[in-house]
Design a protein around this motif. Structure first.
Motif, PDB file in Angstrom:
ATOM      1  N   SER E 137       0.819  -1.216   0.000  1.00 41.65           N
ATOM      2  CA  SER E 137       0.000   0.000   0.000  1.00 41.65           C
ATOM      3  C   SER E 137       0.854   1.267   0.000  1.00 41.65           C
ATOM      4  N   SER E 138       1.966   1.247   0.714  1.00 47.01           N
ATOM      5  CA  SER E 138       2.774   2.465   0.794  1.00 47.01           C
ATOM      6  C   SER E 138       3.521   2.749  -0.504  1.00 47.01           C
ATOM      7  N   LYS E 139       3.551   1.783  -1.409  1.00 41.83           N
ATOM      8  CA  LYS E 139       4.223   1.965  -2.694  1.00 41.83           C
ATOM      9  C   LYS E 139       3.251   2.374  -3.795  1.00 41.83           C
ATOM     10  N   LEU E 140       1.960   2.264  -3.527  1.00 39.32           N
ATOM     11  CA  LEU E 140       0.949   2.558  -4.544  1.00 39.32           C
ATOM     12  C   LEU E 140       0.628   4.055  -4.519  1.00 39.32           C
ATOM     13  N   ALA E 141       1.093   4.772  -5.518  1.00 40.31           N
ATOM     14  CA  ALA E 141       0.847   6.215  -5.571  1.00 40.31           C
ATOM     15  C   ALA E 141      -0.618   6.502  -5.887  1.00 40.31           C
TER      16      ALA E 141
END
Lengths: 257, 257, 257, 257, 257, 257
Positions: E137-141
């Protein structure tokens, strides 16, 4: 701590002379603190990439070891990339602090969320990575850049100031920032101006100047009798190291004499 | 800041007299800082529940407003629940700091992860909630308790010290803590003992004593020209308030005279 | 549960009379549920700050204890700040529910992400904090405000409705919200209008009215034989408490007679 | 809603007859609610794998469409895997709820953290995945299993009960759970026994029985005028579908007649 | 692995013939790899909803079992919903890979954050859910859509290409994406065009074409001697299954003969 | 790519000769791939600290630039600290991969959660930091160490193997790992043994050998036409650099001739 004074050394991890003026640092001093400055002998002219950050580390470690040998109580690495912070903490029992790590924690104490206003777009991932390693991703509202290289920030100070206010305002209004951090130590001293510029637009927000903040907070940590934890930063094992003559000399036990 | 000295007031949010001794606070002073103390007139005998924390807030706000009127530069709320921190920051332009929030951020700066060693199991959710609000959940290795009520901590100091070392060791070995925070300000002064007790077992870990740490870090924040952000803590709107006579008196403009 | 009916008490934590009308609550009743209402005697005129939320707690606890003594099955605190929720749950074995906590969990069950549409910008951190404590930060798309104070929401209902639709639409289109929650219980009854306003713009989204939702969901929890967990909310220890005469009286065992 | 009664249909997504007894469901009824039951015609004998969960979906959708046609207000899918929940919500405007999603949100409302006590170790990833999709990973203390297959739970109820208490106690003491959820709807009715067994060991913790909880909370959501959001669950586009005769028949408009 | 060649089978989980052309897959082959293709006999015409994804699973499992029986080394499910991925991994010891899971991990390796450019707005929650289950989730812009149905993407390729560049540019400039993934396998082969379109606007960003990437990365995983972990994907227990004649036939041991 | 063969260069970032044997790498080759090896001229004897990792970077960059000049398609940095990965990716358009980043993403694709089994306890924070930067913290079950220094791993291979199985089993049983990664590239080749050792204890779990996995997955990424994104890794600006003669020579344009 000699003479009940906390001695703080600012190590500028770049080879450009004049980037940091001692008198600007001296102006920050207050009772019970003494500030000194060092530059590195090998490394980059300024730090705007991961490559340059890496190249600044060996020279920075030399200066940090020298500072410890000279009885300094805390070193601040003078770059928002906090280059060499972990390696330095392993080599030294003296407190080593990074302005980015310190600034992000202080911003999180003072406001609900913070934004970083930095110099170049390309540095955004680096700030997001630092926030992740600090555990503060949920406090980072955004990273914005004024798109002016480090060594050109002072070329047109009025233009720089205008861009800072613009991006600061957008950080507050569009991204939800409730505190701001300068994302380049080259901007030291501009905090008051940015804060006033935003106040003039009706925005009353804390603006953190990372170097003065790192200095006085690091001094506070020293006064509390603390330094980085040896559990996280144990001394490196003794081992072969090829190259790095200056650094290996600085690491020798007799260097302390 | 009067006379280039940072004046810090410790407000103990409980009505038990003698819980905090001024001389213990005075012993922390160093050049450029002056520490004073206040207790509250209404509220609980100690704070070991969310209920007691809530009951301590009105009296604490009275003392914080008094401190501001007296020209203090920063107030530390003397309880790891940081009771009333947000409300106080709205009421005051002076820096108000909580030892739990401050201690957690400092621990995160000094070690990879930290544990809190507190007094009672029932306080664990509260510390986990504070860590979540600080954005530091990923830095919190664990919360452990010695299961001794606040006002009995000093009844058998040796037993308390032994339990602290036991739980500290388990925090490090089982939970991965690399820094420790006392989870009760009633334990002020025990940090050195805990650190030595762990060193004796071969564990070299930073131990944060929240009140001294909050004092010197808050002083550092004041020296950096900072306070809580008005964006996050705007003054409350003027409005009807029934009850709370002492507090309303303290809030009157003429109170400042 | 008397007569196989769930008795729910709404406690409005403010001293402004007429904010909540019993007939509006009675209109929500359905077979198997009975709704009553109480106001507090001490506290703020409305709640738009952390300070006012804190000031509402003691009076709210008095009314919650009274409700329990009267045999009520569940209390809903009538404010999206859920003021005193944790303290009340410690004092009472009866279910105490907050409309914000409940609304956020229901929104998360019904849609992928939700936004809160609240009254004032200054409340945004508070909603983000509640979401964090609920564990629902990843479900919170945004918090938006119509920038109308609580006690003025009804001054121009058409203007309020228009602003709600505007911000609701932006929450959906710009922030990715797929469910909406009113961020002020003062807006009770406007859900249908907002939902229709958005449908008229082609947006078919669930709109949660926190008080009716909290009432019927709390009744459902009571019907499932559940209440807050004593592990998380143990009764406070018996202890000295100075001030709070009305509350101490309400806490006496004989108060139950 | 016919006759001011909420009609709830439990759909058991397995082909084993007798797994769920209507009289056990009828025992849950209270004023204003009516409960009915359906089983599926195609699918697995029980659900202990992702494969079986997937195989249960087409038959479950047939029954959910039938329930909607019959005027039911809410369907509960009778399996902690919530199989077909998203697909069903797309096909239907009637509320469709899953006991796992509902139970996790209710547990998070009532306690600080919860654990799931399930039947087989292999189901642990599935529960962790559901918690992640609910946004509740930070509330999930642990998933523990008693290692007894679904259809053998009732073979030795005393042994099952003993294992439940054992794992429940470890969830509380070792993992920090402050509420518990049964991780298999086959265990319906055992909540009181588990809660008493833990109380006998001095552990006073909320125990959530997912089916009764899902029924009464879903009824509460219906009473609040809510259903799943069409933004998240829009109707599927009309399109070719090969196979699934029973399902395609159930989807025909005339099926509603 | 026969003849030191990795055999990869692409299984298109839809019943529309001609969606995937074998020659396009053959064009991807390189030394040491052989690519084949299969379509399913029952299921949806295309996948644009959770319902259609669920309906594609049984037919997809039939083809995956057939592939394993034929000695294939890895199967790629030809849809960004990765339908049936978990179920297939339980049924098979051969590597089964999903283009969405694989693409998200590769994007995270190559850039700081990624965006998915998909076909329909309604698919956004599904991609956010997959990212959550991948831990990314933290990588999905962001997830952005061109709002063109799957089977119409090729109707006006120039219009599709234009929309892809538009949304790709906005993902980079507004959302902070530093890598892009096509969110529909129907767009296979357009990566080069999108990348060039963005380069023409001065944006030099990695563009991941999920099917070719999943093929060569899955082949790499096979070459490393790896497959999905049996801990996460144990074989389903033997058990009654009603319906699914083709699938049950494919699961019979003698099917392997 | 010359001759339709992917050329992969392994760069061992340490000055100890014989740590990596070319024949062991050659044994990994398969059709369509060619593997070569390089060691660095300046740097540490092995990498067990942040300091040593930093000291390995300049020499590693020299070798990576040489590899690119020689027409290599991908470089793997032969250390689980992935030292210099970001800097190298800025300097080079050729794919540069780290075994830790790659291994963590592959483990996350193959199992629900993974653990890293590394050599020394002091490396635990470093692995947790890498997982955080990969976005994979929620997939990391634990980091465990066998407490054997890198250069002593082969001194008693049976003892090393036994410790690996011990910690691997505890990672699975106590921490919930469902895939394992070796946390030191010095252990290359032991994966099969660890997997068999665990199988002998009834644990069927994927074991990732980082160097072979990084080689074949990097080759897969090259075959998909991909490399690191220039958005994340733009070339450093041209600038003064003092020291690092060998590196500056390697960076000269004519170096390519």
């Amino acid at each position: 701590m000699r003479d009940n004074v906390v001695h703080v050394r600012i190590v500028s991890p770049l080879v450009t002379r004049g980037f940091r003026k001692l008198e600007d640092l001296k102006a920050i001093e207050y009772p019970g603190i003494s500030i000194s400055h060092a530059e590195i002998a090998t490394g980059p002219g300024s730090i705007e990439s991961e490559f340059e950050a890496a190249m600044s580390v060996p020279g920075t470690l030399v200066e940090i070891l020298r500072a410890e040998r000279e009885g300094v109580d805390a070193v601040i690495i003078d770059c928002m990339g906090d280059p060499g912070l972990r390696a330095a903490r392993e080599l030294s029992g003296m407190l080593v602090a990074g302005p980015c790590q310190t600034g992000m924690h202080v911003a999180s104490m003072l406001g609900h969320k913070f934004s970083v206003i930095t110099v170049m777009r390309r540095l955004i991932p680096s700030f997001e990575n630092t926030a992740a390693l600090c555990g503060l991703s949920s406090k980072l509202a955004s990273v914005r850049s004024v798109d002016i290289p480090v060594l050109e920030l002072e070329a047109d100070l009025a233009a720089t100031a205008k861009r800072l206010v613009e991006e600061g305002r957008r950080a507050v209004e569009e991204d939800g920032a409730e505190a701001l951090i300068f994302g380049c130590t080259g901007l030291m001293g501009c905090a008051a101006g940015l804060r006033e510029g935003l106040l003039a637009e009706g925005i009353d927000v804390s603006v953190i100047d990372p170097i003065p903040t790192a200095i006085s907070v690091a001094a506070g940590i020293v006064r509390a009798g603390l330094t980085q934890s040896r559990m996280t930063y144990p001394a490196p094992p003794e081992k072969q190291l090829l190259g790095y003559d200056a650094l290996r000399a600085a690491m020798l036990p007799q260097a302390a004499q």
